[in-house]
Scaffold this active site. Sequence first.
Site, PDB file in Angstrom:
ATOM      1  CG  ASP A  89      -3.726  -9.909   2.292  1.00 31.79           C
ATOM      2  OD1 ASP A  89      -4.772  -9.352   1.972  1.00 31.79           O
ATOM      3  OD2 ASP A  89      -2.989  -9.491   3.197  1.00 31.79           O
ATOM      4  CG  HIS A 123      -1.707  -1.093   1.558  1.00 36.53           C
ATOM      5  ND1 HIS A 123      -1.270  -2.223   2.240  1.00 36.53           N
ATOM      6  CD2 HIS A 123      -2.996  -1.310   1.267  1.00 36.53           C
ATOM      7  CE1 HIS A 123      -2.278  -3.072   2.354  1.00 36.53           C
ATOM      8  NE2 HIS A 123      -3.326  -2.557   1.780  1.00 36.53           N
ATOM      9  CG  ASP A 154      -5.822 -11.714   6.891  1.00 38.37           C
ATOM     10  OD1 ASP A 154      -5.769 -10.501   7.155  1.00 38.37           O
ATOM     11  OD2 ASP A 154      -6.553 -12.194   6.007  1.00 38.37           O
TER      12      ASP A 154
HETATM   13  C1  DIG Z   1      -7.123  -7.080   2.846  1.00 35.97           C
HETATM   14  O1  DIG Z   1      -7.276  -8.423   2.558  1.00 35.97           O
HETATM   15  C2  DIG Z   1      -6.569  -6.332   1.678  1.00 35.97           C
HETATM   16  C3  DIG Z   1      -5.433  -5.445   2.067  1.00 35.97           C
HETATM   17  O2  DIG Z   1      -4.511  -6.284   2.738  1.00 35.97           O
HETATM   18  C4  DIG Z   1      -4.886  -5.041   0.745  1.00 35.97           C
HETATM   19  O3  DIG Z   1      -5.447  -3.806   0.404  1.00 35.97           O
HETATM   20  C5  DIG Z   1      -5.391  -6.077  -0.227  1.00 35.97           C
HETATM   21  C6  DIG Z   1      -4.275  -6.533  -1.115  1.00 35.97           C
HETATM   22  O4  DIG Z   1      -3.921  -7.839  -0.911  1.00 35.97           O
HETATM   23  N1  DIG Z   1      -5.978  -7.106   0.619  1.00 35.97           N
HETATM   24 MN    MN Z   2      -6.365  -9.318   0.746  1.00 36.25          MN
HETATM   25 MN    MN Z   3      -7.957 -10.690   4.711  1.00 35.95          MN
END
Ligand code: DIG
Ligand code: MN
Ligand code: MN
Length: 390
Positions: free
Chosen positions: A290, A57, A260
């Site tokens: 992620d 980001h 996650d």
């Molecule tokens: C959340 O799952 C989102 C953020 O981590 C990011 O903006 C996006 C990219 O993988 N996944």
């Molecule tokens: Mn994501």
């Molecule tokens: Mn997520």
Amino acid sequence: MVDNKFQPKPEDKFTFGLWTLGNPGRDPFGPPTRTPPTPVEIVHILSEIGAYGVNLHDDDLIPLGTGAAERDRIVAEFKKALADTGLKVPMATTNLFSDPAFKDGAYTANDPAVRAYALQKTIRSIELGVDLGAKVYVFWGGREGTESDATKSPLDALKRMREAINFLSDYVRDQGYDLKFALEPKPNEPRGDIYFPNVGAMLGFIATLDHPEMIGVNPEMAHEHMGGLNFLHAVAQAWDAGKLFHIDLNDQNYARYDQDYRFAAQTLKQSFYLVKFLEDVGYAGSRHFDAHAYRTEDVSGVKDFAVGCMRSYLILKEKGKQFNADKEIQDLLAEVNSGADKFAWLAGGYSKDKVKQLLGQEFDRVALGARALHYERLDQLTTELILGVR
Ligand code: DIG
Ligand code: MN
Ligand code: MN
């Protein structure tokens, strides 16, 4: 001692976001438990463990409020780490969820100044991503939702999101950037309900945009699981639509907050089917994790997490090959798919003759219902293969 058989290599195309190894262990009920590595340190760790790339980001690299000179220094230092290690930046995205200004959403906020600020922040973040070599730009609308539907009409939210993505698509086309958009759905968290909650809803939304050809989806395993959905089916539908532009791999217990987890840490069989699918169809994009380490971990545990994501993917990839070569499994699949030639005449679409032949066809529906399919045997063989006893 880690054996070399499942040693990740850059050609495996494993990527991690700066925010994954950079996760400090904070959760809604407690402060950080570790001091995360810096972005430059993360690049070196990822290179050392065999990753292909790093994603970001805007705010992960350039903290909100950083001045122009400091920004340029940070970017130059980051680029040097990329050059020193050969690590790529395949994907970039905008943080439109941390700044309190986005508390009511970004592109869908009721306040037009917030919507304009979100566009400005995205444009600047696209510039950073393109400068670092990104070819995919992800949009995750973490704040694009409501706690109360008294606050805005969902039609207004949809319209605003469409206007924003169309505007940004035109910006990228106007600049001549080689950049595709990947929209990432999630059903809820941090908002009570998030618009475009799953892959299906996102595919439907993309069809309403001005330039759908440059826009696909970024499905995340945890997010479809949060909605109680089958991630493989969601990914298969995206692939079928030619819209699997990126993928967020992790793991997640059903009907929980967004955990996650490390890839394959929770739902081993679904992870196996997903990896087998990506490899069987020849998905050539990033295998992006992620996810983040448990709050209990120190930085060495964070490294264990990252290595574990990649090793589990490689082990399941091997299992997928084994499944495709397993004679007993393949014989069972051939048997349940036998008889296809008898109705080959029905393939290839509609005709009046086919309707006539169909209406004249006799079906022994009792025999159809009595047919043995051996799915218990097939699934047990699959389970034993995954458990490593076949
Ligand atoms: C959340 O799952 C989102 C953020 O981590 C990011 O903006 C996006 C990219 O993988 N996944
Ligand atoms: Mn994501
Ligand atoms: Mn997520």
